[in-house]
Scaffold this active site. Structure first.
Site, mmCIF file in Angstrom:
data_model
loop_
_atom_site.group_PDB
_atom_site.id
_atom_site.type_symbol
_atom_site.label_atom_id
_atom_site.label_comp_id
_atom_site.label_asym_id
_atom_site.label_seq_id
_atom_site.Cartn_x
_atom_site.Cartn_y
_atom_site.Cartn_z
ATOM 1 N N ASP A 32 56.276 37.372 2.970
ATOM 2 C CA ASP A 32 55.109 37.068 3.447
ATOM 3 C C ASP A 32 53.927 36.266 2.788
ATOM 4 O O ASP A 32 52.775 36.842 2.634
ATOM 5 C CB ASP A 32 54.490 38.693 3.857
ATOM 6 C CG ASP A 32 55.436 39.653 4.729
ATOM 7 O OD1 ASP A 32 56.145 39.367 5.378
ATOM 8 O OD2 ASP A 32 55.435 40.881 4.176
ATOM 9 N N GLU A 207 53.866 40.809 14.726
ATOM 10 C CA GLU A 207 53.238 40.709 13.525
ATOM 11 C C GLU A 207 52.958 39.199 13.022
ATOM 12 O O GLU A 207 53.371 38.188 13.791
ATOM 13 C CB GLU A 207 54.275 41.376 12.573
ATOM 14 C CG GLU A 207 55.714 40.772 12.431
ATOM 15 C CD GLU A 207 56.850 41.562 11.856
ATOM 16 O OE1 GLU A 207 56.469 42.725 11.666
ATOM 17 O OE2 GLU A 207 57.753 41.024 11.631
HETATM 18 O O1 FUB Z 1 56.729 42.799 4.939
HETATM 19 C C1 FUB Z 1 56.508 43.897 5.832
HETATM 20 C C2 FUB Z 1 56.385 43.308 7.217
HETATM 21 O O2 FUB Z 1 57.621 42.336 7.542
HETATM 22 C C3 FUB Z 1 55.388 42.320 7.270
HETATM 23 O O3 FUB Z 1 54.120 42.898 7.256
HETATM 24 C C4 FUB Z 1 55.778 41.616 8.452
HETATM 25 O O4 FUB Z 1 54.894 40.284 8.792
HETATM 26 C C5 FUB Z 1 57.146 41.132 8.262
HETATM 27 O O5 FUB Z 1 57.436 40.100 7.564
#
Ligand code: FUB
Length: 312
Positions: A32, A207
């Protein structure tokens, strides 16, 4: 003898200066990547994947307890500035959370504001599930001081902060859809009701929103599960609040099946870059990821050319 000297030297310098190739960090997992240009350096604020076990997290799932910040003036040598925020020093985060998911950081009025999601001790503030908090520093490397409580009014993950040319700050995050709200000047409170961004794909936006502006066009970029796993796509609009018109794909799905991809886009020394992740160091388990970077190019009409990942 020479081999021994090289081995000792590489061990001594391993945490300080890392070779520029994908993945960018090879001695720990990282995911991320929120990259930012502060002064004459690029800073990366990634998540830090670790492996769950019977004493921490949930085996088989994401497990994260802290954040490091990395910096570079040439995108070749990366310095690990160490841990900047850790879950057991954040007053509002559950001590058994291990859910310090994708963060972001921005500069305003002499301070650095680090936004991060996690699960709260007190679910009466923003409800159950994830919420978002802030930690503040005088320097990008820290030390960062976490606020006592999360931002009121946010349920969700993956905060991304954007300051427009008129000085108005916006916070984007995800909770089944992509949300946006204005931030107050203090960067710690919402200044408007959260609104769902419309005119985007109906499904599969889980996300990782990321907003940037170029030549008066606002690019809302996001992972989209169009076909089983995430690919990076974007929409364009005339305002940070949209509406956005779906405009294309920035990076295709992982050919080897890493389910997530999470990114940021910056311009540094007149070149644009995409930062993203893949599970290079953990091919059998896609929740132990590694950050990468590649150059990104625009067409003359402002559309983004698809980025083909560079591997070592
Ligand atoms: O890293 C945990 C979660 O997985 C993140 O918050 C999302 O964007 C995905 O990459």
């Amino acid at each position: 003898y020479i081999k021994q000297v090289l081995l000792i030297a590489s061990t001594v310098f391993a945490a300080e200066y890392l070779p520029a190739q994908n993945p960018l960090i090879t001695y720990q997992y990282s995911a991320d990547p929120s990259a930012r240009v502060f002064g004459d350096k690029v800073y990366i604020f990634p998540s830090h994947d670790i492996l769950a076990n019977e004493n921490r997290g949930r085996p088989g799932w994401f497990c994260m307890e802290d954040y490091h910040v990395f910096s570079s003036s040439d995108l070749t040598h990366w310095k690990d500035n160490g841990v900047i925020v850790t879950q057991n020093k954040v007053p509002w985060v559950r001590p058994d959370s291990y859910s310090m998911w994708a963060p972001d950081c921005i500069y305003r009025n002499g301070k650095y504001y680090f936004y991060f999601p996690s699960t709260p001790k007190d679910t009466t503030v923003n409800g159950k599930g994830f919420t978002v908090g802030v930690a503040i520093a005088e320097n990008p490397e820290g030390p960062y001081l976490p606020q006592e409580m999360p931002i009121k009014g946010i349920r969700g993950i993956d905060p991304n902060v954007f300051i427009d040319k008129d000085g108005q700050a916006y916070l984007y995050w995800s909770e089944g859809n992509i949300y946006v709200a204005k931030l107050k000047e203090n960067m710690l409170e919402l200044a408007s009701q959260p609104q769902v961004l419309t005119h985007l794909p109906d499904k599969g936006l889980k996300e990782g929103p990321y907003m940037f502006e170029r030549n008066g066009t606002y690019y809302l970029t996001y992972p989209h599960v169009a076909n089983k796993i995430e690919r990076l796509e974007y929409g364009v609009g005339k305002s940070p609040l949209g509406p956005f018109t779906v405009a294309g794909v920035i990076m295709d799905e992982s050919p080897t099946g890493c389910w997530t991809n999470h990114h940021s886009i910056i311009e540094f020394k007149k070149q644009w870059y995409l930062f993203y992740h893949h599970n290079d160091l953990s091919p059998a388990f896609d929740k132990a990821r590694s950050i990468r970077s590649d150059s990104l190019f625009f067409n003359a009409d402002g559309t983004i050319r698809k980025v083909i990942p560079t591997t070592r």
